[in-house]
Design a protein around this motif. Structure first.
Motif, PDB file in Angstrom:
ATOM      1  N   THR A  76       0.838  -1.074  -0.020  1.00 62.21           N
ATOM      2  CA  THR A  76      -0.174  -0.108   0.239  1.00 62.21           C
ATOM      3  C   THR A  76       0.838   1.394   0.107  1.00 62.21           C
ATOM      4  OG1 THR A  76      -1.711  -1.109   1.241  1.00 62.21           O
ATOM      5  CG2 THR A  76      -1.790   1.270   1.318  1.00 62.21           C
ATOM      6  N   LEU A  77       1.918   1.145   0.650  1.00 61.48           N
ATOM      7  CA  LEU A  77       2.809   2.504   0.788  1.00 61.48           C
ATOM      8  C   LEU A  77       3.484   2.622  -0.753  1.00 61.48           C
ATOM      9  CD1 LEU A  77       4.405   1.961   4.380  1.00 61.48           C
ATOM     10  CD2 LEU A  77       2.957   3.578   3.663  1.00 61.48           C
ATOM     11  N   SER A  78       3.590   1.536  -1.180  1.00 57.97           N
ATOM     12  CA  SER A  78       4.750   1.471  -2.368  1.00 57.97           C
ATOM     13  C   SER A  78       3.579   2.182  -3.711  1.00 57.97           C
ATOM     14  CB  SER A  78       4.885   0.092  -2.777  1.00 57.97           C
ATOM     15  OG  SER A  78       5.872  -0.440  -2.136  1.00 57.97           O
ATOM     16  N   LEU A  79       2.386   2.242  -3.359  1.00 56.97           N
ATOM     17  CA  LEU A  79       1.322   2.593  -4.243  1.00 56.97           C
ATOM     18  C   LEU A  79       1.177   4.100  -3.975  1.00 56.97           C
ATOM     19  CD1 LEU A  79      -1.088  -0.457  -4.340  1.00 56.97           C
ATOM     20  CD2 LEU A  79       0.446   0.121  -6.079  1.00 56.97           C
ATOM     21  N   GLY A  80       1.708   4.604  -2.990  1.00 53.95           N
ATOM     22  CA  GLY A  80       1.522   5.999  -2.547  1.00 53.95           C
ATOM     23  C   GLY A  80       0.294   6.334  -1.952  1.00 53.95           C
ATOM     24  N   ASN A  81      -0.194   5.379  -1.136  1.00 49.01           N
ATOM     25  CA  ASN A  81      -1.302   5.475  -0.232  1.00 49.01           C
ATOM     26  C   ASN A  81      -0.894   5.590   1.088  1.00 49.01           C
ATOM     27  OD1 ASN A  81      -3.049   5.420  -2.557  1.00 49.01           O
ATOM     28  ND2 ASN A  81      -3.063   3.210  -2.447  1.00 49.01           N
ATOM     29  N   GLN A  82      -1.802   6.161   2.213  1.00 48.02           N
ATOM     30  CA  GLN A  82      -1.748   6.261   3.473  1.00 48.02           C
ATOM     31  C   GLN A  82      -2.024   4.829   4.037  1.00 48.02           C
ATOM     32  OE1 GLN A  82      -0.491   8.689   5.245  1.00 48.02           O
ATOM     33  NE2 GLN A  82      -0.054   9.841   3.206  1.00 48.02           N
ATOM     34  N   VAL A  83      -1.591   4.462   5.147  1.00 48.48           N
ATOM     35  CA  VAL A  83      -1.871   3.279   5.752  1.00 48.48           C
ATOM     36  C   VAL A  83      -2.547   3.103   7.268  1.00 48.48           C
ATOM     37  CG1 VAL A  83      -0.271   2.192   4.424  1.00 48.48           C
ATOM     38  CG2 VAL A  83       0.387   3.016   6.897  1.00 48.48           C
ATOM     39  N   THR A  84      -2.831   4.326   7.649  1.00 48.93           N
ATOM     40  CA  THR A  84      -3.487   4.280   9.275  1.00 48.93           C
ATOM     41  C   THR A  84      -4.666   3.654   9.298  1.00 48.93           C
ATOM     42  OG1 THR A  84      -2.189   6.775   9.151  1.00 48.93           O
ATOM     43  CG2 THR A  84      -3.956   5.929  10.949  1.00 48.93           C
ATOM     44  N   ASN A  85      -5.419   4.115   8.406  1.00 45.03           N
ATOM     45  CA  ASN A  85      -6.850   3.311   8.531  1.00 45.03           C
ATOM     46  C   ASN A  85      -6.753   1.914   8.410  1.00 45.03           C
ATOM     47  OD1 ASN A  85      -8.229   5.597   9.326  1.00 45.03           O
ATOM     48  ND2 ASN A  85      -8.480   6.170   7.305  1.00 45.03           N
ATOM     49  N   LEU A  86      -5.740   1.499   7.474  1.00 40.39           N
ATOM     50  CA  LEU A  86      -5.337   0.212   6.849  1.00 40.39           C
ATOM     51  C   LEU A  86      -5.016  -0.596   8.099  1.00 40.39           C
ATOM     52  CD1 LEU A  86      -5.360  -2.371   4.952  1.00 40.39           C
ATOM     53  CD2 LEU A  86      -2.923  -1.087   4.312  1.00 40.39           C
ATOM     54  N   GLN A  87      -4.179   0.103   8.700  1.00 41.62           N
ATOM     55  CA  GLN A  87      -3.384  -0.811  10.005  1.00 41.62           C
ATOM     56  C   GLN A  87      -4.517  -0.704  11.026  1.00 41.62           C
ATOM     57  OE1 GLN A  87      -0.268   1.936  10.567  1.00 41.62           O
ATOM     58  NE2 GLN A  87       1.311   0.791   9.568  1.00 41.62           N
ATOM     59  N   THR A  88      -5.547   0.127  11.237  1.00 48.02           N
ATOM     60  CA  THR A  88      -6.496  -0.147  12.317  1.00 48.02           C
ATOM     61  C   THR A  88      -7.262  -1.353  11.895  1.00 48.02           C
ATOM     62  OG1 THR A  88      -6.791   2.183  12.849  1.00 48.02           O
ATOM     63  CG2 THR A  88      -8.589   0.907  13.153  1.00 48.02           C
ATOM     64  N   GLN A  89      -7.741  -1.553  10.695  1.00 46.90           N
ATOM     65  CA  GLN A  89      -8.523  -2.682  10.038  1.00 46.90           C
ATOM     66  C   GLN A  89      -7.547  -4.039  10.446  1.00 46.90           C
ATOM     67  OE1 GLN A  89     -11.732  -2.305   8.470  1.00 46.90           O
ATOM     68  NE2 GLN A  89     -11.519  -0.457   9.834  1.00 46.90           N
ATOM     69  N   LEU A  90      -6.454  -4.005   9.874  1.00 48.45           N
ATOM     70  CA  LEU A  90      -5.560  -5.364   9.909  1.00 48.45           C
ATOM     71  C   LEU A  90      -5.432  -5.584  11.533  1.00 48.45           C
ATOM     72  CD1 LEU A  90      -2.724  -4.439   7.502  1.00 48.45           C
ATOM     73  CD2 LEU A  90      -4.329  -6.401   7.377  1.00 48.45           C
ATOM     74  N   THR A  91      -5.216  -4.615  12.369  1.00 49.29           N
ATOM     75  CA  THR A  91      -5.185  -5.117  13.948  1.00 49.29           C
ATOM     76  C   THR A  91      -6.374  -5.842  14.368  1.00 49.29           C
ATOM     77  OG1 THR A  91      -4.144  -2.705  14.296  1.00 49.29           O
ATOM     78  CG2 THR A  91      -5.183  -3.969  16.418  1.00 49.29           C
ATOM     79  N   GLN A  92      -7.590  -5.828  13.694  1.00 43.13           N
ATOM     80  CA  GLN A  92      -8.857  -6.787  14.094  1.00 43.13           C
ATOM     81  C   GLN A  92      -8.211  -8.059  14.072  1.00 43.13           C
ATOM     82  OE1 GLN A  92     -10.990  -4.937  15.432  1.00 43.13           O
ATOM     83  NE2 GLN A  92      -9.776  -2.826  14.635  1.00 43.13           N
ATOM     84  N   ALA A  93      -7.498  -8.421  12.913  1.00 45.23           N
ATOM     85  CA  ALA A  93      -7.187  -9.538  12.500  1.00 45.23           C
ATOM     86  C   ALA A  93      -6.228 -10.169  13.361  1.00 45.23           C
ATOM     87  CB  ALA A  93      -6.515  -9.657  11.127  1.00 45.23           C
ATOM     88  N   TYR A  94      -5.134  -9.365  13.789  1.00 46.25           N
ATOM     89  CA  TYR A  94      -4.100  -9.565  14.921  1.00 46.25           C
ATOM     90  C   TYR A  94      -4.883 -10.008  16.232  1.00 46.25           C
ATOM     91  CZ  TYR A  94      -1.640  -6.615  11.498  1.00 46.25           C
ATOM     92  OH  TYR A  94      -1.057  -6.178  10.522  1.00 46.25           O
ATOM     93  N   LEU A  95      -5.782  -9.400  16.316  1.00 45.23           N
ATOM     94  CA  LEU A  95      -6.478  -9.545  17.896  1.00 45.23           C
ATOM     95  C   LEU A  95      -7.405 -10.836  17.654  1.00 45.23           C
ATOM     96  CD1 LEU A  95      -7.164  -5.877  18.687  1.00 45.23           C
ATOM     97  CD2 LEU A  95      -5.769  -7.446  20.076  1.00 45.23           C
ATOM     98  N   ARG A  96      -8.044 -11.246  16.548  1.00 39.73           N
ATOM     99  CA  ARG A  96      -8.942 -12.218  16.360  1.00 39.73           C
ATOM    100  C   ARG A  96      -8.318 -13.434  16.001  1.00 39.73           C
ATOM    101  NH1 ARG A  96     -11.657 -16.144  16.325  1.00 39.73           N
ATOM    102  NH2 ARG A  96     -13.732 -16.381  15.944  1.00 39.73           N
ATOM    103  N   GLY A  97      -7.583 -13.772  15.339  1.00 38.87           N
ATOM    104  CA  GLY A  97      -6.877 -14.894  14.731  1.00 38.87           C
ATOM    105  C   GLY A  97      -6.542 -15.819  15.741  1.00 38.87           C
ATOM    106  N   ASP A  98      -6.998 -17.161  15.577  1.00 39.42           N
ATOM    107  CA  ASP A  98      -6.565 -18.365  16.361  1.00 39.42           C
ATOM    108  C   ASP A  98      -5.420 -18.984  15.821  1.00 39.42           C
ATOM    109  OD1 ASP A  98      -8.949 -18.436  18.461  1.00 39.42           O
ATOM    110  OD2 ASP A  98      -9.977 -18.589  16.699  1.00 39.42           O
ATOM    111  N   PHE A  99      -5.107 -19.042  14.460  1.00 40.76           N
ATOM    112  CA  PHE A  99      -3.863 -19.602  13.892  1.00 40.76           C
ATOM    113  C   PHE A  99      -3.547 -18.490  12.834  1.00 40.76           C
ATOM    114  CE2 PHE A  99      -1.898 -22.321  10.697  1.00 40.76           C
ATOM    115  CZ  PHE A  99      -0.885 -22.451  11.374  1.00 40.76           C
TER     116      PHE A  99
END
Length: 411
Positions: A76-99
């Protein structure tokens, strides 16, 4: 122990349904069909970028496998986009995943840092398994156990300017910003001064997924450089996209394959599936150093690894591989294929799906204020990320499912 396998796909997608598993169309992450399927599932496998868009997964007790194959933030950074909101969304996966599964040991180090940041490396997960592989393991891309078959000519003798006796140099995939197609073009221009039977082909300049139309590419700069060097439609050729069914034909018409990139964070974390296709077809590879797949090429002696932006090095490597006897690397490719089949690569995922489980720290996460606060953030910017999610939905996981459908047993 066996279970039915169901692949959920966007309603606007067109997929053939293999006999061994069924397709479930859905319109959004809140689609009732998807919610019902989650409620009935024994285990759910989902890309990290998509999990936050499915509230039912956050409310369910179903074991969840998070696929972290794609380094989404660096891309996403390589495409010239911001990642703040993306990282917030990804954090849901980090917190929810079992494997969690990733594509390489390099990526695993990255993921361990992300999971530690989110409190997932704790007394519960460590006591469950001090190696943490019950929480996070490596599941790279693989390929089928059977070799590719050439069924019809696709490029040689078909594309204008490319004859049956020409030597194809293949650039697999798109011309994304983090890759280095311009070095490939300059190298071919040097070679063309010595021999006129080389043909560098870019068969993937227009992705069939319309959601990728707006992504920045180097298509224009590659075309302009080819014109400037006088090799366009002589030694360098561009196509729109090769259908997946014809990809084995293209591989088997090729003499040497390329995977070149810049020195970026994306490179350090990437695992380029096209290189596995090259190994599957026994194609000698010229690879830029720095990523996990160039390490594969070097470790198994499957080609030549060069430095970043090394035009002369790429040209020399291509000529060296073209001059090698056709079967000189056969034993190296055979050894690599034994280690890199889907049967080997997917084993940690297969084992989890046979005996799905909640992560050892599930009780701690339920009452964790940070976890609760992140759940509240789900209502923010969900629609904004729908288009980005679609870009990743139809890639690696669909190809894995094609392999899975060939198994004689079901998970």
């Amino acid at each position: 122990q066996s279970s039915d396998v169901v692949l959920a796909v966007p309603s606007n997608s067109i997929f053939d349904s293999p006999a061994d598993f069924s397709l479930l169309p859905y319109d959004s992450g809140t689609d009732s069909r998807l919610v019902d399927a989650i409620g009935a599932a024994k285990v759910v496998v989902i890309p990290a970028i998509w999990l936050a868009q499915v509230p039912a997964l956050l409310q369910s007790d179903v074991p969840v496998v998070v696929d972290g194959y794609d380094p989404v933030t660096p891309e996403t950074l390589s495409l010239g986009n911001q990642v703040t909101n993306l990282q917030t969304q990804l954090t849901q996966a980090y917190l929810r995943g079992d494997f969690f599964m990733c594509a390489s040991e390099r990526q695993r180090y990255w993921w361990l840092g992300l999971l530690e940041m989110c409190g997932r490396i704790n007394a519960h997960t460590f006591q469950d398994d001090a190696s943490l592989r019950r929480l996070l393991d490596v599941v790279p891309f693989g390929f089928p156990g059977s070799p590719p078959q050439h069924t019809r000519p696709v490029i040689k003798g078909i594309w204008p300017g490319i004859e049956e006796n020409d030597k194809l140099i293949l650039w697999g995939g798109g011309l994304w910003n983090w890759l280095d197609p311009l070095t490939a073009i300059r190298a071919i221009a040097l070679i063309y001064e010595q021999r006129q039977d080389v043909r560098l082909v870019f068969p993937g300049t227009k992705h069939p997924n319309p959601d990728l139309d707006g992504m920045p590419t180097q298509n224009r700069s590659a075309l302009e450089l080819s014109q400037e060097l006088g090799v366009l439609d002589k030694a360098v050729f561009f196509g729109d996209w090769v259908p997946y069914a014809d990809w084995p034909n293209v591989l088997l018409e090729t003499a040497v394959a390329l995977t070149l990139h810049h020195d970026t964070l994306e490179t350090q974390l990437a695992f380029r599936s096209r290189v596995l296709d090259y190994i599957w077809a026994g194609l000698p590879v010229v690879a830029t150093r720095g990523d996990a797949t160039s390490d594969l090429v070097a470790r198994h002696h499957l080609g030549v690894v060069v430095d970043y932006g090394d035009v002369e090095g790429v040209a020399t490597a291509i000529l060296q591989l073209l001059d090698m006897p056709a079967l000189s690397l056969e034993s190296q490719f055979a050894a690599a294929r034994q280690q890199l089949s889907w049967q080997q690569a997917a084993q940690p995922l297969v084992e989890f799906c046979r005996e799905p489980r909640r992560a050892a720290d599930v009780g701690e996460r339920v009452g964790n204020p940070y976890y609760i606060s992140q759940l509240d953030a789900l209502s923010q910017d969900r629609d904004h990320w729908q288009n980005l999610v679609k870009r990743y939905e139809q890639g690696r996981f669909m190809r894995f499912m094609k392999w899975l459908s060939g198994l004689r047993y079901k998970l």
